[in-house]
Structures are given as C-alpha cells and as structure tokens.
Design a protein around this motif. Structure first.
Motif, PDB file in Angstrom:
ATOM      1  N   GLY A   1       0.788  -1.219   0.000  1.00 48.37           N
ATOM      2  CA  GLY A   1       0.000   0.000   0.000  1.00 48.37           C
ATOM      3  C   GLY A   1       0.822   1.272   0.000  1.00 48.37           C
ATOM      4  N   PHE A   2       2.162   1.147   0.185  1.00 48.35           N
ATOM      5  CA  PHE A   2       2.994   2.342   0.273  1.00 48.35           C
ATOM      6  C   PHE A   2       4.119   2.395  -0.762  1.00 48.35           C
ATOM      7  N   ASP A   3       4.137   1.486  -1.693  1.00 46.01           N
ATOM      8  CA  ASP A   3       5.176   1.484  -2.716  1.00 46.01           C
ATOM      9  C   ASP A   3       4.863   2.552  -3.764  1.00 46.01           C
ATOM     10  N   PRO A   4       5.701   3.598  -3.889  1.00 41.81           N
ATOM     11  CA  PRO A   4       5.434   4.665  -4.866  1.00 41.81           C
ATOM     12  C   PRO A   4       5.399   4.170  -6.306  1.00 41.81           C
ATOM     13  N   LYS A   5       6.041   3.017  -6.571  1.00 44.42           N
ATOM     14  CA  LYS A   5       6.050   2.480  -7.937  1.00 44.42           C
ATOM     15  C   LYS A   5       4.725   1.810  -8.291  1.00 44.42           C
ATOM     16  N   ARG A   6       3.970   1.430  -7.289  1.00 43.57           N
ATOM     17  CA  ARG A   6       2.724   0.709  -7.537  1.00 43.57           C
ATOM     18  C   ARG A   6       1.481   1.489  -7.129  1.00 43.57           C
ATOM     19  N   HIS A   7       1.662   2.466  -6.262  1.00 49.97           N
ATOM     20  CA  HIS A   7       0.500   3.189  -5.744  1.00 49.97           C
ATOM     21  C   HIS A   7       0.710   4.693  -5.884  1.00 49.97           C
ATOM     22  N   SER A   8      -0.331   5.384  -6.267  1.00 50.21           N
ATOM     23  CA  SER A   8      -0.261   6.845  -6.397  1.00 50.21           C
ATOM     24  C   SER A   8      -0.179   7.474  -5.004  1.00 50.21           C
ATOM     25  N   LEU A   9       0.149   8.765  -4.963  1.00 50.59           N
ATOM     26  CA  LEU A   9       0.225   9.463  -3.694  1.00 50.59           C
ATOM     27  C   LEU A   9      -1.119   9.445  -2.981  1.00 50.59           C
ATOM     28  N   ALA A  10      -2.204   9.657  -3.718  1.00 50.01           N
ATOM     29  CA  ALA A  10      -3.538   9.647  -3.112  1.00 50.01           C
ATOM     30  C   ALA A  10      -3.840   8.282  -2.500  1.00 50.01           C
ATOM     31  N   GLN A  11      -3.434   7.213  -3.175  1.00 48.34           N
ATOM     32  CA  GLN A  11      -3.656   5.868  -2.642  1.00 48.34           C
ATOM     33  C   GLN A  11      -2.842   5.643  -1.366  1.00 48.34           C
ATOM     34  N   ARG A  12      -1.616   6.159  -1.342  1.00 45.41           N
ATOM     35  CA  ARG A  12      -0.776   5.999  -0.151  1.00 45.41           C
ATOM     36  C   ARG A  12      -1.332   6.809   1.013  1.00 45.41           C
ATOM     37  N   GLU A  13      -1.901   7.985   0.709  1.00 44.58           N
ATOM     38  CA  GLU A  13      -2.518   8.790   1.761  1.00 44.58           C
ATOM     39  C   GLU A  13      -3.738   8.076   2.340  1.00 44.58           C
ATOM     40  N   ARG A  14      -4.528   7.444   1.488  1.00 41.25           N
ATOM     41  CA  ARG A  14      -5.697   6.706   1.982  1.00 41.25           C
ATOM     42  C   ARG A  14      -5.257   5.500   2.815  1.00 41.25           C
ATOM     43  N   ALA A  15      -4.190   4.832   2.373  1.00 33.98           N
ATOM     44  CA  ALA A  15      -3.687   3.682   3.118  1.00 33.98           C
ATOM     45  C   ALA A  15      -3.202   4.095   4.508  1.00 33.98           C
TER      46      ALA A  15
END
Length: 249
Positions: free
Chosen positions: A51-65
């Motif tokens: 859920g926190f890999d910048p290569k696989r998840h956008s910044l918005a997705q990481r913020e939600r995670a």
C-alpha cells in the motif's frame, strides 16, 4: 526509493513544548512513509509495505492507506487530513506538523522560565549607571537575584548556552557590556513607540529595509548613479527571502 530521511528546512522546533515537538516527530515518520514509501529509519534494502510502494501506488492511494492504518490503530484521521499534513510538511518542514495552538502559546523566549527572564532584565538594568560588566557577571547577578527571593530560590536555571542566547536577546540596544557613557546616554532616552514582536514560525513576521550602496553603477541610459539595496528578512529564521538592487526603491 531508499528510506533516507529527506527533510525540508525546519525552524525552531526545539522551542515548541516537548509534547508538541514529540507529536510532530511522530507524524513526520508517517508522512515520510507516505511520501517515499519507507519510514526514515528503515534499514538499507527494505522494501515498502503493501500500500505504500510509490512504484505501484499513487500518492492519493498511499494517503488513503495511511489514514486507514492510523484510524485502525485508534488515531482517527481522514485521507484529506494526511494530505494536508503532507503539504504542510513540504512547505514548513517539521514545524508544519506541530500543533499550531502550541505555537501560539509559546513564550517569546522559548522554554526559559519567565522568572529567569525577569531576573536577567533586572540584572541588565542595574548596569545602566554602573561600570561596564561582563556577560558572566550578568549571569551571576541573575542567579543572585533569583536566590535572593523566597519564591524563586528553587528555580532551576537553563544551560549556560541558553542563558547566553537569552542575554543576547534582552541586551539588544542596552550596551550592557559596552561603553558606560553610551549606556547612560541610551538609558536617558525616552521610551520609543515601538517594541520587539517575537516570531515563532517561518513567514509569521517579515521586515523590509533599504540601504544605499556606497558604489556607483552604470544605468541603462549610461548614467553612473548610486543604487539602493532593499531586502526582506524573515524574523523567525533570520534569513533573507528576497532582495532587489535598484537606483531607487
């Protein structure tokens, strides 16, 4: 992406109450994981958590995670709250994560006990009509003033370095360690209409001033003329944020 700590410029976090500073550092760890995929103390070679890999998840997705993770742990926060903290951290550094209410409650002299400030003011004032004294004497006299009062006899003095910084602030314009004649002259002046306004965060208070430069510059029309330098100074960080050199400002 490595776990190395990439920290924007910060200012005076040590002057915040300890609880507020500790909370800011706690948030910093989580914000850096959102930003880079890893917390600042992650060992070399560590892979980002799901859920926190910048290569696989956008910044918005990481913020939600991160919002979901902290909420599950008992820290109620929304994805927009994480985003706002991330933006403040990028803009203001660690100070941006500190409780703003704590900043408003900060004393003008950091964590120094007000009775110590008052005692040093008195020690400096006593030098107005006396012979020149050293900083060391003023610190000694401050301690004597405190110990001579029943209500402040048990007050613990801060470190010597902190006392020196306090002296530098309180002695501005007093010539406490300079010429006795100048000191008496300054002491005889009437009080001015302006006072010192403390600033505790970058951008809170800015000052602009101009000064003529003692050099000649050749203008566009070929005329040689003196120029003026105008600069904007951030009071909290004591840094020059903008400057312009013009024939007339």
């Amino acid at each position: 992406m490595t776990g190395k700590r990439r920290v924007p410029p910060t200012s005076r976090i040590a002057e915040f109450p300890k609880a507020a500073a500790d909370q800011a550092r706690w948030w910093e760890r989580h914000i850096l994981e959102v930003q880079h995929g890893l917390p600042p103390d992650a060992p070399e070679g560590t892979k980002p958590r799901p859920g926190f890999d910048p290569k696989r998840h956008s910044l918005a997705q990481r913020e939600r995670a991160k919002a979901a993770e902290l909420t599950a742990a008992g820290h109620q926060v929304s994805a927009s709250g994480i985003k706002q903290r991330h933006q403040r951290y990028q803009r203001d550094g660690l100070v941006g994560l500190a409780d703003g209410r704590s900043a408003k409650q900060m004393q003008a002299f950091g964590q120094v006990d007000p009775v110590v400030v008052e005692a040093m003011r008195q020690a400096i004032a006593e030098t107005a009509d006396a012979s020149s004294r050293t900083i060391g004497f003023t610190l000694w006299r401050t301690q004597q003033i405190l110990s001579g009062r029943e209500e402040t006899a048990e007050v613990e003095l801060p470190s010597r370095a902190t006392l020196y910084r306090l002296f530098d602030k309180l002695a501005v314009g007093t010539h406490a360690t300079g010429s006795a004649r100048t000191r008496r002259s300054v002491g005889a002046r009437p009080s001015g209409p302006f006072g010192e306004v403390p600033a505790s965060a970058p951008g809170e208070l800015m000052q602009i001033d101009s000064t003529p430069m003692d050099v000649l510059v050749r203008l566009d029309d070929g005329v040689a003329e003196k120029a003026e330098l105008t600069a904007m100074v951030d009071i909290a960080t004591r840094s020059i944020t903008a400057a312009v050199l013009r024939p007339s400002t």
